[in-house]
Design a protein around this motif. Structure first.
Motif, PDB file in Angstrom:
ATOM      1  N   LYS A   5       0.978  -1.437  -0.116  1.00  0.00           N
ATOM      2  CA  LYS A   5       0.081   0.021   0.129  1.00  0.00           C
ATOM      3  C   LYS A   5       0.831   1.163  -0.088  1.00  0.00           C
ATOM      4  N   GLN A   6       0.406   2.408  -0.424  1.00  0.00           N
ATOM      5  CA  GLN A   6       1.019   3.660  -0.582  1.00  0.00           C
ATOM      6  C   GLN A   6       1.652   3.951   0.835  1.00  0.00           C
ATOM      7  N   ASN A   7       0.687   3.643   1.938  1.00  0.00           N
ATOM      8  CA  ASN A   7       1.164   4.146   3.327  1.00  0.00           C
ATOM      9  C   ASN A   7       2.220   3.213   3.678  1.00  0.00           C
ATOM     10  N   ASP A   8       2.431   2.125   3.189  1.00  0.00           N
ATOM     11  CA  ASP A   8       3.286   1.059   3.583  1.00  0.00           C
ATOM     12  C   ASP A   8       4.774   1.537   3.154  1.00  0.00           C
ATOM     13  N   ARG A   9       4.947   2.371   2.230  1.00  0.00           N
ATOM     14  CA  ARG A   9       6.313   3.081   1.779  1.00  0.00           C
ATOM     15  C   ARG A   9       7.125   3.582   2.917  1.00  0.00           C
ATOM     16  N   PRO A  10       8.438   3.438   2.934  1.00  0.00           N
ATOM     17  CA  PRO A  10       9.086   4.020   3.803  1.00  0.00           C
ATOM     18  C   PRO A  10       8.978   5.450   3.669  1.00  0.00           C
ATOM     19  N   THR A  11       8.959   6.392   4.786  1.00  0.00           N
ATOM     20  CA  THR A  11       8.741   7.883   4.478  1.00  0.00           C
ATOM     21  C   THR A  11      10.012   8.566   5.036  1.00  0.00           C
ATOM     22  N   LEU A  12       9.885   9.821   5.196  1.00  0.00           N
ATOM     23  CA  LEU A  12      11.159  10.535   5.663  1.00  0.00           C
ATOM     24  C   LEU A  12      10.973  10.575   7.189  1.00  0.00           C
ATOM     25  N   ALA A  13       9.730  10.124   7.710  1.00  0.00           N
ATOM     26  CA  ALA A  13       9.508  10.431   9.049  1.00  0.00           C
ATOM     27  C   ALA A  13      10.336   9.011   9.729  1.00  0.00           C
ATOM     28  N   THR A  14      10.043   7.786   8.890  1.00  0.00           N
ATOM     29  CA  THR A  14      10.432   6.720   9.210  1.00  0.00           C
ATOM     30  C   THR A  14      11.953   6.450   9.072  1.00  0.00           C
ATOM     31  N   VAL A  15      12.689   7.171   8.175  1.00  0.00           N
ATOM     32  CA  VAL A  15      14.156   7.019   8.227  1.00  0.00           C
ATOM     33  C   VAL A  15      14.667   8.160   9.424  1.00  0.00           C
ATOM     34  N   ALA A  16      13.880   9.131   9.770  1.00  0.00           N
ATOM     35  CA  ALA A  16      14.419   9.766  10.845  1.00  0.00           C
ATOM     36  C   ALA A  16      14.514   9.266  12.051  1.00  0.00           C
ATOM     37  N   SER A  17      13.193   8.574  12.173  1.00  0.00           N
ATOM     38  CA  SER A  17      12.741   7.605  13.698  1.00  0.00           C
ATOM     39  C   SER A  17      14.111   6.627  13.691  1.00  0.00           C
ATOM     40  N   ARG A  18      14.341   5.937  12.425  1.00  0.00           N
ATOM     41  CA  ARG A  18      15.385   4.782  12.597  1.00  0.00           C
ATOM     42  C   ARG A  18      16.756   5.427  12.832  1.00  0.00           C
ATOM     43  N   ALA A  19      17.061   6.517  12.465  1.00  0.00           N
ATOM     44  CA  ALA A  19      18.471   7.201  12.593  1.00  0.00           C
ATOM     45  C   ALA A  19      18.388   7.784  13.896  1.00  0.00           C
ATOM     46  N   GLY A  20      17.245   8.002  14.541  1.00  0.00           N
ATOM     47  CA  GLY A  20      17.151   8.910  15.783  1.00  0.00           C
ATOM     48  C   GLY A  20      17.572  10.155  15.704  1.00  0.00           C
ATOM     49  N   VAL A  21      16.994  10.729  14.662  1.00  0.00           N
ATOM     50  CA  VAL A  21      17.070  12.331  14.331  1.00  0.00           C
ATOM     51  C   VAL A  21      15.876  12.866  13.950  1.00  0.00           C
ATOM     52  N   SER A  22      15.790  14.276  13.963  1.00  0.00           N
ATOM     53  CA  SER A  22      14.520  14.992  13.354  1.00  0.00           C
ATOM     54  C   SER A  22      14.385  14.777  12.292  1.00  0.00           C
ATOM     55  N   ILE A  23      12.974  15.078  11.577  1.00  0.00           N
ATOM     56  CA  ILE A  23      12.927  15.072  10.389  1.00  0.00           C
ATOM     57  C   ILE A  23      13.694  15.872   9.317  1.00  0.00           C
ATOM     58  N   LYS A  24      13.644  17.280   9.920  1.00  0.00           N
ATOM     59  CA  LYS A  24      14.742  18.268   9.074  1.00  0.00           C
ATOM     60  C   LYS A  24      15.967  17.685   9.059  1.00  0.00           C
ATOM     61  N   THR A  25      16.514  17.109  10.066  1.00  0.00           N
ATOM     62  CA  THR A  25      17.969  16.686   9.731  1.00  0.00           C
ATOM     63  C   THR A  25      18.364  15.728   8.874  1.00  0.00           C
ATOM     64  N   ALA A  26      17.257  14.696   8.863  1.00  0.00           N
ATOM     65  CA  ALA A  26      17.136  13.663   7.733  1.00  0.00           C
ATOM     66  C   ALA A  26      17.164  14.089   6.289  1.00  0.00           C
ATOM     67  N   SER A  27      16.209  15.261   6.240  1.00  0.00           N
ATOM     68  CA  SER A  27      16.099  15.791   4.988  1.00  0.00           C
ATOM     69  C   SER A  27      17.289  16.566   4.488  1.00  0.00           C
ATOM     70  N   ARG A  28      17.976  17.080   5.387  1.00  0.00           N
ATOM     71  CA  ARG A  28      19.161  17.960   4.988  1.00  0.00           C
ATOM     72  C   ARG A  28      20.274  16.787   4.545  1.00  0.00           C
ATOM     73  N   VAL A  29      20.525  15.621   5.363  1.00  0.00           N
ATOM     74  CA  VAL A  29      21.499  14.736   4.811  1.00  0.00           C
ATOM     75  C   VAL A  29      20.968  14.127   3.525  1.00  0.00           C
ATOM     76  N   LEU A  30      19.758  13.728   3.348  1.00  0.00           N
ATOM     77  CA  LEU A  30      19.408  13.074   2.056  1.00  0.00           C
ATOM     78  C   LEU A  30      19.362  14.060   0.812  1.00  0.00           C
ATOM     79  N   ASN A  31      19.253  15.479   1.008  1.00  0.00           N
ATOM     80  CA  ASN A  31      19.409  16.403   0.027  1.00  0.00           C
ATOM     81  C   ASN A  31      20.656  16.780  -0.225  1.00  0.00           C
ATOM     82  N   GLY A  32      21.705  16.182   0.473  1.00  0.00           N
ATOM     83  CA  GLY A  32      23.339  16.631   0.369  1.00  0.00           C
ATOM     84  C   GLY A  32      23.591  17.843   0.851  1.00  0.00           C
TER      85      GLY A  32
END
Length: 359
Positions: free
Chosen positions: A3-30
């Motif tokens: 399902k669409q909602n089963d796809r990994p999201t930025l929030a799940t990445v941030a949670s797995r890494a133990g960081v904020s959503i914005k920090t995850a976004s900054r890293v993944l956007n280089g």
């Protein structure tokens, strides 16, 4: 197929890494200036989850500012939301911005997933027309991470979210006063989601108008959670089919007004009616409404989205409809909070709210 909602999201990445959503976004956007160890955690979490940023976002970053604004609606058929979106889209177009819209159908998970995608794709900002209460708290964290967010829904207030809303207590008070002034003492009130701040404030305004009128019966005809057209239609039909039907109705949204009208048409009974929020056919049906200046709301939202500093709102910008600088409860000096811009409300009398009880 997932399902669409089963796809990994930025929030799940941030949670797995133990960081904020914005920090995850900054890293993944280089972006630079992120600790190497933090970047590695985010990249590892993204790889484990199979998360990938939209390639369009990367191209937009290379070319500068994104021209896209995320827009969240709960119901595309709701007259207020569709009317506001039409005006908002036109205002965004005037300044070279384009809306990317989701209609959540009151699904908080779908709403959170869209927020994650907006952050991951580095959009210029977000505009919330209606949010589910369970998703509303997500925006304060996103806004505090320097994402510009403007909302027409007070339930999303918090952090750096700028809220543009009507004077909802006054709207309820005006609706009740309109019927009281025409002699009604038996009044049915059809409410929306009881947990919504808009509904709470509108009901508070109605109560304030009835406060000193012990002769007014309205609590016996009170339904706080008739939140769609069908439920409003059924509630009003039940009232009108009783031996002690109310002589007048107040409906707390345009959708509920339309449901009430359907019930009146089906039973061929026409009590006085005042609705809150205008809708396209209200003038043809002679429906009296309490309305906000929706065009001003859309224009102010775009101005706030363009405000890079996202500074506090101008002092005195949000006046009550009496122009005296009153807050939504009418008390001098208790005006809107620094991040809330309050739009005045006014009565549009077309006939349905001016019918006497015996007609």
């Amino acid at each position: 197929m997932a399902k669409q909602n089963d796809r990994p999201t930025l929030a799940t990445v941030a949670s797995r890494a133990g960081v904020s959503i914005k920090t995850a976004s900054r890293v993944l956007n280089g972006e630079k200036h992120v600790a190497t160890s933090t970047a590695e955690k985010v990249e590892d979490a993204a790889a484990e989850l199979g998360f990938r940023l939209n390639s369009t976002a990367r191209r937009l970053r290379a070319g500068g500012r994104s021209p896209y604004i995320g827009v969240i609606m709960s119901d595309g058929r709701d007259p207020f939301q569709s009317r506001l979106f039409t005006l908002l889209e036109a205002e965004l177009g005037r300044v070279g911005l384009r809306p990317v819209v989701t209609i959540t159908a009151d699904d908080p998970e779908r709403e959170r997933a869209f927020l994650d995608e907006c952050l991951a794709n580095d959009m210029s900002g977000l505009c919330i027309i209606r949010s589910h209460p369970d998703a509303a708290r997500s925006y304060a964290e996103a806004a505090s991470a320097d994402v510009k967010i403007v909302s027409f829904d007070p339930s999303t207030a918090g952090g750096a979210v700028a809220v543009i809303a009507g004077d909802e207590k006054r709207a309820g008070r005006l609706a009740a006063t309109q019927l009281l002034d025409h002699g009604h003492i038996s009044i049915g009130v059809v409410g929306d989601h009881s947990t919504s701040p808009i509904t709470v404030d509108r009901l508070a305004g109605i109560r304030s108008a009835f406060a000193r009128r012990s002769d007014v019966g309205w609590r016996a005809y009170m339904e706080e959670d008739a939140h769609d057209l069908v439920s409003a239609k059924n509630v009003v039909a039940a009232w009108l089919g009783s031996r002690t039907a109310p002589s007048a109705l107040i409906t707390l949204s345009a959708t509920l007004t339309q449901g009430a009208i359907d019930a009146c048409r089906r039973l061929d009974q026409w009590p006085a009616l005042v609705g809150i929020d205008d809708f396209p056919t209200a003038d043809l049906l002679d429906v009296t409404v309490i309305d906000r200046d929706v065009a001003s709301m859309a224009a102010e939202a775009v101005r706030r989205l363009q405000d890079a500093s996202h500074s506090a709102l101008d002092a005195g910008a949000g006046h009550g409809s009496d122009g005296a600088g009153h807050g939504s409860d009418g008390a001098v000096g208790s005006g809107p909070s620094p991040r809330r811009w309050e739009i005045p409300v006014h009565v549009i009398a077309r006939g349905s709210g001016e019918e006497p009880p015996d007609k």
